[in-house]
Design a protein around this motif. Structure first.
Motif, PDB file in Angstrom:
ATOM      1  N   VAL A  86       0.846  -1.201   0.000  1.00  0.00           N
ATOM      2  CA  VAL A  86       0.000   0.000   0.000  1.00  0.00           C
ATOM      3  C   VAL A  86       0.880   1.249   0.000  1.00  0.00           C
ATOM      4  N   ILE A  87       1.947   1.231   0.796  1.00  0.00           N
ATOM      5  CA  ILE A  87       2.868   2.368   0.848  1.00  0.00           C
ATOM      6  C   ILE A  87       3.524   2.581  -0.507  1.00  0.00           C
ATOM      7  N   VAL A  88       3.982   1.502  -1.119  1.00  0.00           N
ATOM      8  CA  VAL A  88       4.635   1.600  -2.435  1.00  0.00           C
ATOM      9  C   VAL A  88       3.687   2.204  -3.454  1.00  0.00           C
ATOM     10  N   ARG A  89       2.446   1.727  -3.472  1.00  0.00           N
ATOM     11  CA  ARG A  89       1.472   2.238  -4.434  1.00  0.00           C
ATOM     12  C   ARG A  89       1.165   3.712  -4.176  1.00  0.00           C
ATOM     13  N   THR A  90       1.047   4.090  -2.914  1.00  0.00           N
ATOM     14  CA  THR A  90       0.759   5.487  -2.567  1.00  0.00           C
ATOM     15  C   THR A  90       1.856   6.413  -3.058  1.00  0.00           C
ATOM     16  N   VAL A  91       3.104   6.021  -2.821  1.00  0.00           N
ATOM     17  CA  VAL A  91       4.229   6.866  -3.220  1.00  0.00           C
ATOM     18  C   VAL A  91       4.338   6.954  -4.740  1.00  0.00           C
ATOM     19  N   LEU A  92       4.233   5.830  -5.417  1.00  0.00           N
ATOM     20  CA  LEU A  92       4.420   5.821  -6.868  1.00  0.00           C
ATOM     21  C   LEU A  92       3.262   6.477  -7.618  1.00  0.00           C
ATOM     22  N   GLU A  93       2.083   6.483  -7.014  1.00  0.00           N
ATOM     23  CA  GLU A  93       0.932   7.127  -7.659  1.00  0.00           C
ATOM     24  C   GLU A  93       0.848   8.612  -7.344  1.00  0.00           C
ATOM     25  N   SER A  94       1.662   9.065  -6.406  1.00  0.00           N
ATOM     26  CA  SER A  94       1.647  10.476  -6.017  1.00  0.00           C
ATOM     27  C   SER A  94       2.413  11.321  -7.037  1.00  0.00           C
ATOM     28  N   PRO A  95       1.994  12.580  -7.250  1.00  0.00           N
ATOM     29  CA  PRO A  95       2.748  13.466  -8.139  1.00  0.00           C
ATOM     30  C   PRO A  95       3.997  14.037  -7.474  1.00  0.00           C
ATOM     31  N   TYR A  96       4.201  13.717  -6.187  1.00  0.00           N
ATOM     32  CA  TYR A  96       5.309  14.288  -5.439  1.00  0.00           C
ATOM     33  C   TYR A  96       6.477  13.311  -5.347  1.00  0.00           C
ATOM     34  N   THR A  97       7.692  13.847  -5.403  1.00  0.00           N
ATOM     35  CA  THR A  97       8.900  13.032  -5.327  1.00  0.00           C
ATOM     36  C   THR A  97       9.194  12.595  -3.901  1.00  0.00           C
ATOM     37  N   ARG A  98       8.907  13.476  -2.938  1.00  0.00           N
ATOM     38  CA  ARG A  98       9.177  13.197  -1.529  1.00  0.00           C
ATOM     39  C   ARG A  98       7.888  13.279  -0.725  1.00  0.00           C
ATOM     40  N   MET A  99       7.733  12.370   0.220  1.00  0.00           N
ATOM     41  CA  MET A  99       6.528  12.353   1.045  1.00  0.00           C
ATOM     42  C   MET A  99       6.888  12.083   2.497  1.00  0.00           C
ATOM     43  N   PRO A 100       6.259  12.781   3.434  1.00  0.00           N
ATOM     44  CA  PRO A 100       6.504  12.501   4.856  1.00  0.00           C
ATOM     45  C   PRO A 100       5.894  11.164   5.260  1.00  0.00           C
TER      46      PRO A 100
END
Length: 295
Positions: A93-107
């Motif tokens: 779920v974390i991987v999908r959230t990060v890769l689907e986000s338009p942002y390069t860095r996420m807290p």
């Protein structure tokens, strides 16, 4: 001059030289060194009136000189609109959230979104996925995330830009005087104050803003005033409030009821939805187009 000041000066000088080359305007270096803040703005206005460069270039240079006047809290992405990942979510779920986000860095947070324990970079995540026989479910976010950097919300943009350059990082978590998380700020947020929006193919339209067929704008209460001004070319004041809901509450001096309407700053604000003491949705239209309503 300290190393930090030197980094900032080189950045400012490069930006000024680039703008001057683009607009074919020469501004004497000695004049820049001697002029005060007000004098520089007056000089820019005079050059604009003389036709040496356009209003957009004048405004960008003015923004450059104003970096010391603005604070991190003026440009940060508020925690209410911050996109983050829960460290306790399943790895896939974390991987999908990060890769689907338009942002390069996420807290990365745990137990509460106000408890930031790290920052994950999409590049580090992709590197982890390249391991032999590695699947998204195998990724340990705690091992690849970076330590969060916390900065005070009262830091001037000039100092924060210098700190970003000195540390060679692009992302910081913003906290108030009590250490409570207020949002996040990036190097791009500050650079956009100088050169305007920096868009790429992965950028998304401003979230929480919708144009209606009748010309009005429906806005989530959590939308930052500065984002709305940039997106729509407005000039709503953002000195006393950060979000559009905060602007309405601050200007009206009360917490409005649903369907209550107010007129200020050339706009008509109608409260569409309120949850407890929070304004969550507003309709905004030009004041001259508004139908009179009881305040």
């Amino acid at each position: 001059m300290t190393s930090e000041s030197g980094l900032f000066s080189r950045c400012v000088n490069a930006a000024i030289r680039g703008m001057m080359r683009a607009t074919r305007v020469s501004l004497n270096r000695r004049t820049l060194e001697l002029c005060g803040h007000d004098a520089l703005h007056a000089a820019l206005d005079t050059m604009h009136k003389d036709g040496n460069f356009g209003a957009e270039d004048r405004d960008r240079l003015s923004d450059l000189f104003d970096l010391n006047e603005l604070e991190v809290s003026d440009v940060m992405r508020h925690r209410m609109t911050m996109v983050a990942v829960n460290a306790d979510d399943p790895a896939d779920v974390i991987v999908r959230t990060v890769l689907e986000s338009p942002y390069t860095r996420m807290p990365v947070w745990r137990n509460s979104t106000e408890n930031i324990i790290g920052v994950v970079h999409a590049k580090d995540l992709l590197r982890a996925l390249l391991g032999p026989d590695t699947t998204p479910a195998d990724v340990d976010i705690l091992k690849i995330m970076q330590k969060p950097w916390f900065v005070p919300d009262s830091t001037s943009l000039k100092d924060q830009l210098a700190a970003f350059l000195k540390r060679k990082v692009h992302f910081a978590v913003v906290v108030d005087e009590y250490g409570e998380v207020q949002g996040i700020v990036t190097l791009e947020d500050i650079m956009e104050e100088i050169v305007g929006d920096i868009a790429d193919e992965h950028d998304i339209e401003i979230q929480g803003v919708r144009q209606e067929a009748n010309g009005s704008i429906v806005v989530d209460g959590s939308v930052p005033i500065r984002d709305l001004n940039r997106a729509l070319g407005w000039d709503l004041p953002d000195g006393e409030a950060t979000t559009i809901a905060g602007l309405v509450i601050n200007s009206s001096k009360l917490i409005p009821e649903e369907r209550q309407a107010f007129t200020f700053y050339g706009k008509r604000f109608i409260v569409m939805k309120r949850e407890k003491n929070r304004i969550t949705r507003l309709r905004i239209r030009p004041a001259e187009d508004a139908v009179p309503a009881a305040e």
